[in-house]
Design an enzyme around this catalytic site. Structure first.
Site, PDB file in Angstrom:
ATOM      1  N   ASP A  61      -9.566  -3.066  -6.797  1.00  0.00           N
ATOM      2  CA  ASP A  61      -9.049  -2.040  -5.888  1.00  0.00           C
ATOM      3  C   ASP A  61      -9.777  -0.728  -6.168  1.00  0.00           C
ATOM      4  O   ASP A  61      -9.643  -0.153  -7.245  1.00  0.00           O
ATOM      5  CB  ASP A  61      -7.543  -1.871  -6.102  1.00  0.00           C
ATOM      6  CG  ASP A  61      -6.868  -1.025  -5.034  1.00  0.00           C
ATOM      7  OD1 ASP A  61      -7.519  -0.077  -4.539  1.00  0.00           O
ATOM      8  OD2 ASP A  61      -5.705  -1.301  -4.703  1.00  0.00           O
ATOM      9  N   CYS A 102       0.850  -1.196   0.000  1.00  0.00           N
ATOM     10  CA  CYS A 102       0.000   0.000   0.000  1.00  0.00           C
ATOM     11  C   CYS A 102       0.890   1.252   0.000  1.00  0.00           C
ATOM     12  O   CYS A 102       1.565   1.506  -0.972  1.00  0.00           O
ATOM     13  CB  CYS A 102      -0.948  -0.032   1.193  1.00  0.00           C
ATOM     14  SG  CYS A 102      -2.208   1.264   1.150  1.00  0.00           S
ATOM     15  N   HIS A 124      -8.081  -4.167  -2.842  1.00  0.00           N
ATOM     16  CA  HIS A 124      -6.878  -3.605  -2.245  1.00  0.00           C
ATOM     17  C   HIS A 124      -6.494  -4.439  -1.023  1.00  0.00           C
ATOM     18  O   HIS A 124      -7.328  -5.057  -0.379  1.00  0.00           O
ATOM     19  CB  HIS A 124      -7.147  -2.160  -1.827  1.00  0.00           C
ATOM     20  CG  HIS A 124      -5.939  -1.412  -1.376  1.00  0.00           C
ATOM     21  ND1 HIS A 124      -4.977  -0.969  -2.256  1.00  0.00           N
ATOM     22  CD2 HIS A 124      -5.514  -1.037  -0.143  1.00  0.00           C
ATOM     23  CE1 HIS A 124      -4.029  -0.346  -1.593  1.00  0.00           C
ATOM     24  NE2 HIS A 124      -4.321  -0.382  -0.299  1.00  0.00           N
TER      25      HIS A 124
END
Length: 293
Positions: free
Chosen positions: A231, A174, A263
């Site tokens: 995502d 991330c 995600h």
């Protein structure tokens, strides 16, 4: 992170509040005892993967970086020298148990893995209880230049722990996925990177003057990008633009998109975890490092 993706992330967390079977205080206490940031709640009560430290030298240390003592977690085989080094870059939630476990997984494969607390000058995400607060009061205040310098210091420190300066890699998740791309353009000594669902584009700021798409032509090492087709914070158009930018620049690298993955599909302490995609991504990471480092 864009305002849109921030709102989506917060909404996703809010929709997964703890059930009545465990009150909020008890739930948060359980997470803290397991080494997770308060901000990651609500999450699953435990990780899917737990890697012990048998046969490893693992623990906390500090690294001198830009006049400060940078806290790090490291893991390496108990025996051996000239080990390949992997810098492990956190999510916005800091170096909690999941990130430490990733370090131990890599150590079991023969790597010296180092996860630095890259927010330590700006604040402690474990003290905050929601994503919006972390983004506004900590993450937005962390300069990319500071992060690059801290990672350089960790790479140098690794040599004192039996690491091989000539065999340096990086992986991040991330927020750390974005940093992985940037570091690949920053350090000419890097041999490989694996970026897990890191943001690729966005508006520049004083602390974040460039995004991965801006430095695609400057990559010093092959980077493998791992992204989820579902995502909601990283448009597939950005992923394809990055793929084309790397290709146009003649840089070695690859991007894999898992069509059904959201995600944070590797984060086995969150409901977003997808076992099949996470296992495939980890296999690809090990193959990428074995080939390039």
């Amino acid at each position: 992170m864009s305002e849109r993706s921030t709102e989506l992330d917060q909404a996703a967390f809010d929709s997964l509040l703890p059930t009545a079977q465990m009150n909020r205080r008890g739930f948060v206490t359980t997470l803290a005892a397991a080494g997770f940031a308060l901000a990651v709640q609500p999450v699953q009560a435990s990780t899917v993967i737990t890697t012990d430290a048998s046969g490893l030298d693992a623990g906390s240390a500090t690294v001198k970086a830009s006049g400060s003592e940078l806290p790090v977690y490291y893991a390496r085989p108990a025996q051996g020298e000239k080990l390949p080094v992997v810098l492990v870059v956190q999510e916005i939630f800091g170096v909690h148990e999941h990130i430490r476990d990733v370090c131990r997984r890599l150590a079991k494969q023969g790597y010296l893995a180092i996860a630095p607390e890259l927010f330590f000058r700006q604040g402690d995400p474990t003290k905050l209880e929601n994503v919006a607060d972390i983004l506004s009061s900590i993450v937005s205040k962390v300069p990319d230049a500071q992060v690059m310098a801290d990672l350089d210091a960790c790479a140098e420190w690794a040599v004192t722990r039996g690491g091989d300066a000539a065999r340096l890699a990086i992986t991040g998740f991330c927020w750390g996925g974005r940093i992985t791309w940037l570091y690949a353009a920053h350090n000419p000594k890097l041999k490989a990177g694996v970026a897990w669902y890191g943001r690729l584009d966005g508006a520049p700021s004083d602390n974040q003057p460039k995004q991965p798409i801006d430095v695609a032509a400057n990559l010093n090492a092959p980077v493998l990008g791992l992204y989820g087709g579902q995502d909601q914070g990283i448009p597939l158009d950005d992923v394809e633009a990055m793929r084309e930018a790397i290709k146009a620049a003649g840089k070695p690298g690859d991007i894999i998109v898992y069509p059904d993955a959201p995600h944070a599909f590797h984060a086995d302490y969150r409901p977003s975890f997808r076992k099949t995609e996470a296992e495939d991504g980890w296999k690809r990471l090990l193959e990428w490092f074995s080939k390039n480092v």
